[in-house]
Design a protein around this motif. Structure first.
Motif, PDB file in Angstrom:
ATOM      1  N   GLY A   1       0.825  -1.209   0.000  1.00  0.00           N
ATOM      2  CA  GLY A   1       0.000   0.000   0.000  1.00  0.00           C
ATOM      3  C   GLY A   1       0.855   1.252   0.000  1.00  0.00           C
ATOM      4  N   THR A   2       0.213   2.406  -0.241  1.00  0.00           N
ATOM      5  CA  THR A   2       0.955   3.652  -0.419  1.00  0.00           C
ATOM      6  C   THR A   2       0.545   4.741   0.567  1.00  0.00           C
ATOM      7  OG1 THR A   2      -0.609   4.292  -2.158  1.00  0.00           O
ATOM      8  CG2 THR A   2       1.446   3.267  -2.869  1.00  0.00           C
ATOM      9  N   SER A   3      -0.123   4.383   1.667  1.00  0.00           N
ATOM     10  CA  SER A   3      -0.267   5.366   2.735  1.00  0.00           C
ATOM     11  C   SER A   3       1.103   5.511   3.391  1.00  0.00           C
ATOM     12  CB  SER A   3      -1.304   4.914   3.757  1.00  0.00           C
ATOM     13  OG  SER A   3      -0.830   3.803   4.488  1.00  0.00           O
ATOM     14  N   THR A   4       1.327   6.610   4.103  1.00  0.00           N
ATOM     15  CA  THR A   4       2.667   6.862   4.631  1.00  0.00           C
ATOM     16  C   THR A   4       3.127   5.751   5.584  1.00  0.00           C
ATOM     17  OG1 THR A   4       1.624   8.326   6.256  1.00  0.00           O
ATOM     18  CG2 THR A   4       2.635   9.354   4.345  1.00  0.00           C
ATOM     19  N   LYS A   5       2.222   5.263   6.419  1.00  0.00           N
ATOM     20  CA  LYS A   5       2.599   4.177   7.334  1.00  0.00           C
ATOM     21  C   LYS A   5       2.887   2.900   6.571  1.00  0.00           C
ATOM     22  CE  LYS A   5       0.236   5.825  11.497  1.00  0.00           C
ATOM     23  NZ  LYS A   5      -0.848   5.571  12.485  1.00  0.00           N
ATOM     24  N   ARG A   6       2.115   2.655   5.531  1.00  0.00           N
ATOM     25  CA  ARG A   6       2.339   1.441   4.738  1.00  0.00           C
ATOM     26  C   ARG A   6       3.600   1.558   3.885  1.00  0.00           C
ATOM     27  NH1 ARG A   6      -1.947  -2.311   3.837  1.00  0.00           N
ATOM     28  NH2 ARG A   6      -3.678  -1.932   5.265  1.00  0.00           N
TER      29      ARG A   6
END
Length: 472
Positions: free
Chosen positions: A117-122
């Protein structure tokens, strides 16, 4: 050549201390052979630490000086340079070069990011997993150099998209880059070929203790240690470098990187097949009816690369000219360390060291492991982990002999702790690579590195105390 003060000091101090110990028997009370081995070891250790000549060149000194000084025979000194563990590393290095040559590592990293995934945490998690996975098979320095441009591209995209305020952007950038540096070091702990100290441990165990450590036995022991350290690293980075919100970077950034690589080539498929087959045989080879050692498997995988032609028909997947990039110096470092270790045993120098260190056996065993791990880890902040492992793994055998415990616990402490130096840019090549980005200050690295050092010490000691006895 312009020498630093440290190099000038080592250039003269090494021979002086070696000659004093060699020609004045009263210093040690040792007979001629073990005293000669100790003198050569002092010279080699001093030059490994101060580097007046390249470490690989210093590693040839045991081959020359051990027989000349009367410490041991030419056979004992030279045989170590042809240890099976050295050829296992040679095979592993060759496969890693092929992966790098055909850009398979970049495709692996981008695919992992796209999958997670490409959320900051991911993204942070994806970078961590990709870096650690590559570092299991490729040197931590090469892994950091491979992943550094990926991290910079992601930071640049976040900046251009204006997804964060200034403080959060700085936190995200620092956290992502430190994740690359630290997970490159931690990932290498899991396999015998992922970290030079691990390979030194396996080589000395085979040469000195006559107990081979298989690829799979080390993997089963060290992989959980690696996973736990990576999980703790992830939460430490999130705590140390918080961002205002967990925003999502458009997937097109990652897809753009993948598109730049083009379609998966026939060469990449072939290398992935060889890599997968090699790893599978390392793990499951013992189930086959024929006996395959870890070294045999590594060399089979490496040689296959020279037999399979490229899709264009111009050359093979690997040509001999590609081997100029192989880190031959590391193989000589192994040989030098194993040669000294063999001489330690041949002359019973390990017994002498153990006798003089019996007092530390009065410490509770857990406290002894804790003190040993702490000392070695912080020593590695300033010294090469290869030099530390080469010096202290044979010494740890002597300590274990003196206090009457199995040597593997102390040997594993040396191998693991000497790889986990996170405080300073000079501590490891990944730290140096990331520090060169100008995103990271020395205060950032020290503050985060000290905390991770403490975490690593506690995890390593607990693993060696509770987990290691089931495998070694």
């Amino acid at each position: 050549m312009h020498y630093t003060n440290r190099q000038w000091f080592g250039l003269y101090f090494g021979p002086i201390i070696a000659l004093l110990f060699y020609f004045i028997p009263d210093f040690t009370g040792l007979s001629n052979e073990p005293r000669a081995v100790l003198s050569v070891t002092l010279l080699v250790a001093t030059w490994w630490i101060t580097e007046p000549i390249p470490m690989a060149a210093t590693s040839l000194l045991p081959l020359l000086l051990l027989p000349l000084s009367g410490g041991t025979s030419h056979e004992v000194a030279s045989t170590a340079y042809f240890s099976p563990i050295i050829f296992m590393f040679l095979g592993g290095f060759t496969i890693a070069l092929a992966i790098e040559k055909w850009n398979l590592h970049k495709r692996m990293a981008m695919t992992i990011l796209l999958t997670i995934g490409t959320s900051t945490k991911r993204i942070l998690l994806g970078i961590l997993i990709a870096t650690a996975f590559l570092s299991m098979w490729i040197s931590n320095a090469a892994t950091a150099l491979m992943m550094f441009p990926v991290a910079i591209a992601l930071i640049t995209e976040v900046k251009e998209q204006q997804l964060f305020d200034s403080n959060s952007l700085h936190s995200f950038s620092k956290g992502l880059l430190l994740t690359v540096a630290y997970s490159a070091s931690i990932g290498g702990l899991a396999t015998l070929i992922g970290s030079v100290p691990n390979a030194i441990l396996a080589g000395i165990s085979n040469t000195v203790l006559h107990q081979p450590i298989s690829f799979v036995s080390w993997l089963v022991f060290a992989f959980p240690v690696t996973v736990l350290l990576l999980i703790l690293l992830y939460f430490l980075i999130l705590f140390q470098f918080p961002v205002s919100s967990d925003v999502k970077i458009p997937e097109k950034v990652v897809r753009k990187q993948l598109a730049a690589l083009g379609k998966v080539t026939q060469e990449e498929k072939a290398i992935l097949l060889i890599f997968s087959a090699t790893v599978s045989l390392w793990i499951f080879g013992s189930l086959l009816p024929i006996q395959l050692t870890d070294t045999t498997i590594a060399l089979l995988g490496a040689l296959a690369l020279f037999l399979i032609p490229t899709h264009s028909g111009k050359g093979m997947l690997m040509n001999w000219s590609d081997m100029k990039h192989l880190p031959w110096g590391i193989l000589l470092l192994f040989g030098g360390g194993l040669s000294l270790a063999a001489a330690f045993v041949e002359t019973n120098l390990t017994g002498w060291i153990g006798m003089h260190l019996t007092q530390i056996g009065n410490l509770p065993y857990g406290l002894l492991l804790l003190a040993f791990a702490t000392s070695l880890l912080f020593m590695t902040e300033f010294l090469s982990n290869t030099a530390v492992a080469n010096m202290f793994i044979p010494i740890s055998i002597g300590i274990a002999t003196g206090i009457g415990v199995e040597p593997y616990a102390l040997m594993a402490i040396v191998a693991l702790a000497s790889t986990c130096a996170f405080m300073l840019p000079v501590s490891t090549p990944p730290n140096a690579v990331i520090f060169g980005s100008n995103y990271i200050s020395i205060q950032d690295m020290i503050r985060t590195g000290v905390r991770l050092n403490v975490i690593a010490i506690l995890v390593i000691v607990a693993a060696v105390y509770f987990w290691l006895p089931f495998f070694l």
